[in-house]
Design a protein around this motif. Structure first.
Motif, mmCIF file in Angstrom:
data_model
loop_
_atom_site.group_PDB
_atom_site.id
_atom_site.type_symbol
_atom_site.label_atom_id
_atom_site.label_comp_id
_atom_site.label_asym_id
_atom_site.label_seq_id
_atom_site.Cartn_x
_atom_site.Cartn_y
_atom_site.Cartn_z
ATOM 1 N N GLY A 241 0.803 -1.221 0.000
ATOM 2 C CA GLY A 241 0.000 0.000 0.000
ATOM 3 C C GLY A 241 0.835 1.269 0.000
ATOM 4 N N ARG A 242 2.083 1.159 0.457
ATOM 5 C CA ARG A 242 2.940 2.340 0.498
ATOM 6 C C ARG A 242 3.784 2.430 -0.767
ATOM 7 N N GLU A 244 6.932 2.935 -1.057
ATOM 8 C CA GLU A 244 8.177 2.179 -0.963
ATOM 9 C C GLU A 244 7.966 0.696 -1.244
ATOM 10 N N ASP A 245 6.767 0.193 -0.916
ATOM 11 C CA ASP A 245 6.448 -1.204 -1.251
ATOM 12 C C ASP A 245 6.431 -1.403 -2.762
ATOM 13 N N VAL A 246 5.789 -0.471 -3.449
ATOM 14 C CA VAL A 246 5.674 -0.564 -4.907
ATOM 15 C C VAL A 246 7.045 -0.431 -5.567
ATOM 16 N N GLU A 247 7.881 0.451 -5.039
ATOM 17 C CA GLU A 247 9.231 0.615 -5.602
ATOM 18 C C GLU A 247 10.041 -0.664 -5.430
ATOM 19 N N ALA A 248 9.888 -1.323 -4.281
ATOM 20 C CA ALA A 248 10.591 -2.591 -4.074
ATOM 21 C C ALA A 248 10.047 -3.667 -5.010
ATOM 22 N N HIS A 264 -5.808 -4.329 0.186
ATOM 23 C CA HIS A 264 -7.183 -4.053 0.588
ATOM 24 C C HIS A 264 -7.908 -3.323 -0.530
ATOM 25 N N GLY A 265 -9.137 -3.723 -0.796
ATOM 26 C CA GLY A 265 -9.948 -3.047 -1.796
ATOM 27 C C GLY A 265 -11.137 -3.897 -2.174
ATOM 28 N N SER A 266 -12.105 -3.288 -2.826
ATOM 29 C CA SER A 266 -13.299 -4.023 -3.242
ATOM 30 C C SER A 266 -13.567 -3.921 -4.732
ATOM 31 N N PRO A 275 -2.727 6.206 -4.772
ATOM 32 C CA PRO A 275 -1.561 6.574 -5.591
ATOM 33 C C PRO A 275 -0.548 5.455 -5.799
ATOM 34 N N ALA A 276 -0.183 4.738 -4.735
ATOM 35 C CA ALA A 276 0.844 3.700 -4.878
ATOM 36 C C ALA A 276 0.340 2.549 -5.741
ATOM 37 N N ILE A 277 -0.892 2.109 -5.512
ATOM 38 C CA ILE A 277 -1.444 0.997 -6.282
ATOM 39 C C ILE A 277 -1.688 1.438 -7.728
#
Length: 318
Positions: A241-242, A244-248, A264-266, A275-277
């Motif tokens: 969700g962050r 930095e997660d997406v960059e990794a 998380h999402g529906s 933004p990150a997703i």
């Protein structure tokens, strides 16, 4: 058994519940001076003072300060200080892979959480492994050439994302004879100790014979550690969700390693507002989007979608 972290009198009341109720038990929530909530797969109820369950808070057992103190001692083996590092995250993982969330007064130091004191609440989450939970969806996650698709599992909370992810990891690791998949090396970054349910670093859940686990490690850092040291073919992680997660994840993708993750999402529209997703989706590298809900119980697969074209695969499953 997970109820062993409860005081003796509460343990006895829970043990006296009907077997079908115990089979549906997902959470026990203790909040000081408030009713004890029993979370079942089909909704929340209260533990009665005299035993049994009720929907009326007026008839419910009220958790007192002694209950909280005794539960604290049992959860921590009488040494909260020894668990200070885990308390920074707001939870403790106990034998069996069960997670106990903790609330109270947070002690901060230099703007970061140091520990929790004056504990006033617990959320005891029962970890149940469902072997075969991924059977229905695996054929959509492996290409005809035997390659694992980059996959994201999506649902609101308590809809079975982690249970499904765990079983996907287990089966990819062990091999899937029905799909002529021989098994592969999987690495798991288990930041919240929910996928493998590690206790003192040892997985309490079956995550497969070729699976390596980094427990209680931040996702972004853990993915880089595993990429450098464990030569995985697949990396799995929970609840991105962050940014930095997406960059990794980008680094993992660029290294040719397959990715399994949850969020998380529906709906797709909801994901695109984060933004990150949104950034991850715009890269057009996630090949499978698996949406879950609780329409037929936790872990119901609602839809599998092509992550590039956003077209559903096959018919809607609800």
């Amino acid at each position: 058994m997970v109820i062993n972290v409860l005081p003796t009198h509460l343990r006895k009341k829970i043990r006296q519940l009907q077997p079908d109720v115990l089979a549906r038990l997902e959470e026990l929530r203790l909040r000081q001076n408030r009713p004890l909530v029993v979370g079942l797969s089909d909704g929340d109820v209260f533990l009665q003072r005299e035993g049994g369950l009720t929907k009326s808070p007026e008839r419910a057992y009220i958790v007192d300060a002694d209950d909280i103190q005794r539960t604290t001692q049992l959860v921590s083996n009488s040494s909260v200080y020894a668990l200070e590092e885990e308390l920074k995250n707001g939870y403790i993982t106990i034998p069996g892979g069960h997670r106990v969330g903790i609330t109270g007064k947070v002690v901060a130091e230099h703007g970061r959480v140091k520990t929790i004191k004056y504990i006033s609440g617990f959320n005891i989450r029962i970890s149940r492994q469902v072997l075969g939970a991924a059977d229905e969806v695996l054929k959509d996650l492996i290409s005809p050439q035997g390659e694992v698709y980059h996959t994201m599992l999506i649902s609101p909370p308590r809809c079975g994302k982690t249970t499904l992810l765990r079983d996907i990891v287990r089966q990819l690791s062990n091999g899937i004879p029905g799909l002529n998949f021989p098994g592969t090396t999987v690495a798991v970054v288990d930041e919240r100790s929910e996928i493998a349910g590690c206790h003192r670093g040892i997985p309490q859940q079956d995550v497969g014979v070729r699976t390596d686990v980094l427990d209680a490690c931040p996702k972004a850092e853990g993915m880089m550690m595993l990429l450098r040291s464990m030569s995985p073919r697949v990396i799995a992680t929970d609840e991105i969700g962050r940014m930095e997660d997406v960059e990794a994840l980008e680094e993992v993708l660029n290294a040719g390693v397959k990715v399994l993750t949850t969020v998380h999402g529906s709906s797709l529209e909801e994901l695109k507002r984060r933004p990150a997703i949104q950034k991850l989706l715009k890269l057009q590298v996630i090949e499978r989007l698996v949406f879950l809900d609780r329409s037929r119980g936790a872990g119901t697969i609602k839809m599998v979608m092509d992550g590039i074209t956003y077209r559903p695969l096959g018919v809607k499953r609800c």
